[in-house]
Design a protein around this motif. Structure first.
Motif: not given
Lengths: 242, 800
Positions: B187-214
């Motif tokens: 259901t296209n909840t996202a189009t890219g998936f990272l490891t938890t560490d990878g996601f931390a890299r993204l947020t560290a680079a400035g990405a704003k994070t939201d919370q997703q519930m299914l």
């Protein structure tokens, strides 16, 4: 009667498939005003000859000339117009259109020729009156006797004042009284100058109606005789088979 | 060969035209039916199967992390109606991306891929990406799952950079990740998936994070159910924290909608075809029985039983029908390949064929219907008493139609035409059959022309291309037809102020506006879509772009969205849609809903609104309307000196048709031609039969001097009145069927068709359509009219 040939067949042959010819080199002429009977048994070629003269069929070889028109050279449309203008036909089984009234049946040839409705109607009523069936004008053919139907067919055949009347076994489907009635009608028409070609297998009808009888056997002219008196014949001099 | 076999074979051989008609009719019916039933079966089934197998989420909701904590988001799992929930999972908004520096390919010669904008990506992470518990199991399509903080899997990745990296170039740190696989959420909840560490890299680079519930809900069958469910979630969360909610129904429409949209018109063609088959077979077999009464008598006198006679006549219809059925089944399967291609690709299915059961059920069902249709008149033949059939020899002539003949003879028409005009009244049942064939043909033509016109208009409404323009002005060096997918700073763009001023000074410029993909994304937009945020500058009122609702933006902060995005997000006039660019968010009030023929969502707003909100508009194209009598080439020549210093150049306005619509249009045209042919052949068959029965009358007419032209006129006139009436009835029916079908197709696509698309029957189209019935009737009667004209009079006169 004039000596002008109304019908002129020269060496007319008609072949179907590989069998023997239905007509084999027939040459004959019929003068205007003549009443000629074509006599023969079934398969003798008399209907084929009638079809060639009517432009319903074409000879395999030879020529067919009617009233100065080379019928064998006409196309489909030309043949139709030729029949419309020059030929009236009556048939053994009348060939009237069942879903048209007597009057409408008689009017058809003139209507196909494009004549105006009022003129056509006047002419049709005139013919029906002269033939004594005008009181049946609004009836449908199936309600008439055989003789009456054939009179309607004659009226229809005369509608366009044809130069030639072709009669194909006109009494073949009639009782003797009706047959005599039709025979007299044909005689009267001929007396008035109407050229008639009568096709029949009935020797008596031929002898009593026509002034001249041509007998066909196996597609060829076997005899061409002038009827001197009712029921008797003698050899023809003029217009005989050549 | 048995005696029965010989009778059947000679019957089929003697009626070649009728046999061909029956074969063609069943061919058309079966082709349409196989295709429509097959599409219905195959398009829906894989999605349903995958949704069940992967425990798909009915709704995925993003919570603004500045307004709701992870715990508060998690607490919504207990909201009313929720039966199962997963999350919260960290997720970003759609982030702009570019091809990484290690991408070595070229878009076109001399235009390297590296650094070019790619599609925006919504990135999420989960504790275990390969986890098959909970909701929305992710599927690894190829490659492997990421194992390090530098790796990523994407739902789609360009072959232009296979094995390369994706760079999130809108983030300050521009982090780059190596693409190690292709994986998707159903259901296209996202189009890219990272490891938890990878996601931390993204947020560290400035990405704003939201919370997703299914979530899965007790009631989730309709859009209304899901709206209620979403409201329940919003009520259970802190006020204003729900940013977006995407339903599985929207995704389903997105995946299978285009293919499902084929189904309504194929169903119509299938039904029309089946009716025509039944009609034609009834005509042919009844005709064979009526014209073969003497033959039936002979067969019975030779010892044929009634059942053998019935079988002989039914088989004469079943043999050509079987040929049509086999051919139609093959054709339906062949045509399914291009139609199903897109849906199969979306679902990752390799098989583009139809289910085998469809290829069995449709032909067998058709043969049963055809068999029963043929058997009814055939049984009549079997029951006929032998003596009567031998004596009568042909069907008794009815006495009907005399009044019509009398009336017709009084009409001021040439006599052959008045004869023809009255003819249908003599045989009303046969006239009804001609009428029915023409009616189906008229319905088919009206329906198909309406549909084709609607398709064309649908294409023309494609706002994303702003088709209304004489000429375009684009950045210098832009290859013809090339538009960078991401837009934004990564794509060549124009200095809108200077170009606008230059255009105003060029003689022949009547009006111009600039527009471009800003590269911004929409919060909560369907992640499988390529949602575009366009900005415009200048007056675009001359394009006459149609709005379904509301008005065009006039004041700062206003926007127009298309109906696709409106239905995907459940947003209406007055709602606020939030766009984001470089992590800056800009709320826009929706003042208009636009319709366009594209398949993705878009938002349009003014350059000034963007600038005022701190976002940057990028104008990539000006659409120019030229003054009357100004040639494009002359204008281009005079514009070139003014545009060249601005790194801009002119280009012709080329539009590219939608391939789905093109496929549909081709399919509709093919099926329509088949229907017209079959309807005309139905008329032909009936007129042939009529001509045979009337051959004696025709002989009389010809003996009395009816010319071939008059004969043709009579036969053609005999079907014209029936054709006219059938056409007049068929056109409104065809219009109603078209309207219903288009509505169903729009529904399958999740689109509300605007009046400009649905109002297709203009007088210019309607008037020829009304004459279509006569045209089909005349088309069908032309050949037998010719045969009647050529029939030998002497032979016809002997036929009794």
């Amino acid at each position: 009667m004039t000596n002008e040939p109304m019908i002129d067949l020269q060496d007319a042959t008609k072949k179907y498939d590989d069998g023997p010819p239905a007509l084999a080199g027939v040459s004959l002429s019929v003068a205007a005003g003549e009443c000629v009977a074509i006599l023969g048994h079934s398969g003798s070629g008399k209907s084929t000859l009638l079809n060639l003269v009517a432009g319903l069929d074409k000879p395999s070889s030879g020529t067919v000339t009617v009233n100065g028109t080379r019928v064998d050279q006409l196309g489909e449309a030309g043949s139709a117009k030729y029949r419309r203008a020059s030929i009236g036909m009556i048939f053994q089984f009348f060939n009237l259109l069942d879903d048209l009234t007597v009057l409408d049946n008689v009017m058809v040839p003139a209507q196909l020729a494009g004549m105006g409705r009022l003129e056509v109607k006047r002419r049709a009523i005139e013919l029906l009156t002269s033939l004594g069936i005008d009181r049946h004008a609004k009836a449908y053919p199936q309600r008439l006797s055989g003789g009456q139907r054939q009179r309607v067919a004659v009226a229809r055949a005369l509608m366009n004042r044809p130069a030639l009347l072709l009669a194909d076994e006109p009494t073949g489907a009639l009782d003797s009284r009706s047959a005599e009635d039709v025979r007299r009608l044909l005689l009267d028409l001929n007396d008035e100058g109407q050229t008639i070609l009568l096709v029949t297998h009935d020797i008596q009808l031929a002898a009593n109606t026509a002034r001249r009888t041509i007998e066909l056997v196996d597609g060829a002219v076997a005899r061409d005789v002038v009827n001197t008196v009712s029921g008797a014949t003698s050899n023809s001099s003029a217009g005989a088979s050549r | 060969m048995s005696a029965l076999g010989k009778v059947v074979r000679s019957g089929v051989g003697r009626r070649r035209v009728q046999s061909l008609v029956m074969a063609l009719t069943t061919f058309a019916a079966v082709t349409s039916s196989v295709l429509s039933l097959g599409l219905l079966a195959i398009v829906q089934a894989p999605f349903d199967h995958a949704f069940k197998a992967r425990n798909g989420a009915h709704l995925s909701v993003q919570f603004d992390s500045s307004k709701a904590t992870a715990a508060q988001a998690a607490a919504t799992a207990h909201a009313a109606g929720v039966t199962e929930a997963s999350g919260p999972y960290p997720v970003t908004a759609a982030l702009n991306t570019a091809y990484g520096a290690d991408c070595t390919g070229n878009i076109v010669a001399g235009m390297p891929v590296a650094g070019r904008a790619s599609s925006p990506v919504v990135v999420a992470t989960r504790p275990d990406l390969a986890d098959t518990s909970g909701l929305d199991h992710l599927a690894l399509v190829q490659g492997r799952w990421p194992t390090t903080a530098n790796e990523i899997v994407l739902s789609t990745w360009d072959r232009l950079c296979a094995g390369g990296s994706v760079m999130f170039d809108s983030l300050p740190g521009k982090p780059s990740f190596k693409v190690v696989g292709q994986a998707n959420s159903l259901t296209n909840t996202a189009t890219g998936f990272l490891t938890t560490d990878g996601f931390a890299r993204l947020t560290a680079a400035g990405a704003k994070t939201d919370q997703q519930m299914l979530y899965r809900f007790a009631k989730s069958g309709t859009d209304a159910d899901l709206t209620t469910d979403k409201q329940a979630i919003a009520a259970a969360a802190p006020a204003g924290s729900v940013e977006s909610g995407q339903s599985y129904l929207a995704v389903e429409k997105q995946i299978v909608g285009a293919t499902k949209s084929y189904v309504p018109f194929l169903v119509v063609f299938g039904i029309l075809g089946l009716f025509l088959s039944v009609l034609i077979i009834a005509i042919v077999v009844s005709g064979a029985v009526v014209s073969g009464i003497r033959r039936i008598g002979i067969l019975k006198s030779l010892g044929f039983t009634p059942w053998q006679v019935a079988r002989a006549y039914a088989a004469q219809a079943l043999i050509p029908a079987t040929i049509g059925v086999v051919g139609g089944t093959l054709a339906g399967n062949v045509l399914a390949v291009p139609v199903l291609g897109k849906a199969s690709k979306e679902l990752g299915a390799a098989d583009t064929g139809l289910p085998v059961w469809v290829s069995l059920v449709v032909p067998i069902g058709t043969l049963v219907i055809v068999g029963v249709t043929a058997l009814i008149p055939a049984l009549r033949a079997g029951r006929m008493p032998a003596v009567q059939t031998l004596v009568v020899g042909r069907a008794p002539k009815a006495q009907r139609g005399r009044a019509a003949q009398r009336l017709a003879s009084r009409l001021p028409l040439p006599r052959p035409m008045s004869f023809g005009l009255a003819q249908p009244f003599a045989k009303p049942a046969r006239a009804a059959l001609v009428g029915a064939a023409v009616l189906f043909g008229a319905v088919s033509v009206t329906f198909a022309i309406g549909l084709e016109t609607a398709f064309t208009k649908y294409q023309d409404t494609d706002t994303t291309g702003f088709h209304a323009a004489s000429m375009l002005v684009v950045p210098a060096g832009t290859p013809s037809g090339f538009h960078a997918p991401g837009g934004g700073p990564g794509s060549p763009h124009l200095d809108s102020t200077e170009v606008a001023a230059a255009l105003a000074s060029i003689p022949g410029t009547k009006a111009a506006f600039g527009w471009g993909n800003s590269g911004a994304t929409v919060i909560g937009a369907p992640t499988g879509d390529h949602t575009i945020v366009d900005t415009t500058t200048g007056d675009l009122s001359w394009t006459n772009l149609e709005l379904l609702e509301g008005r065009w933006y006039q004041s700062p902060g206003e926007a127009v969205i298309n109906d696709h995005l409106s239905s995907a997000l459940g947003m209406h006039l007055g709602d606020t849609v939030t766009v984001t660019q470089d992590d800056k968010r800009l709320p826009l009030r929706i003042v208009g809903i636009d319709f366009d023929g594209g398949s993705d969502g878009f938002v349009m707003t003014d350059n000034a609104t963007f600038t005022a909100g701190g976002l940057t508009p990028y104008i990539t194209q000006f659409n120019v309307k030229l003054a009357d009598n100004t040639s494009g080439s002359d204008w281009s020549a005079s514009a070139a000196p003014a545009l060249a210093p601005l790194h801009a150049e002119t280009a012709p306005n080329i539009t590219y048709p939608n391939p789905t619509v093109l496929t549909m249009a081709a399919l509709v045209a093919t099926l329509t031609l088949m229907m017209i042919a079959v309807a005309a052949l139905g008329v032909l068959n009936t007129v042939v039969q009529d001509t045979r029965e009337r051959i004696h009358d025709l002989g009389i007419f010809k003996a009395l001097g009816m010319t071939p032209k008059q004969t043709i006129a009579m036969v053609l006139t005999s079907v014209s009145l029936t054709g006219l009436i059938a056409g007049l009835i068929g056109v409104p029916i065809g219009m109603a069927v078209e309207k219903a079908t288009l509505s169903q197709m729009g529904s399958a696509l999740g689109r509300n068709m605007p009046p400009s698309v649905t109002h297709v029957y203009t007088p210019g189209i309607l008037l020829p359509l009304l004459a279509g019935g006569i045209a089909i009737a005349l088309l069908g009667a032309l050949l037998p009219a010719g045969w009647a004209a050529r029939s030998r009079t002497a032979t016809a006169l002997r036929t009794e």
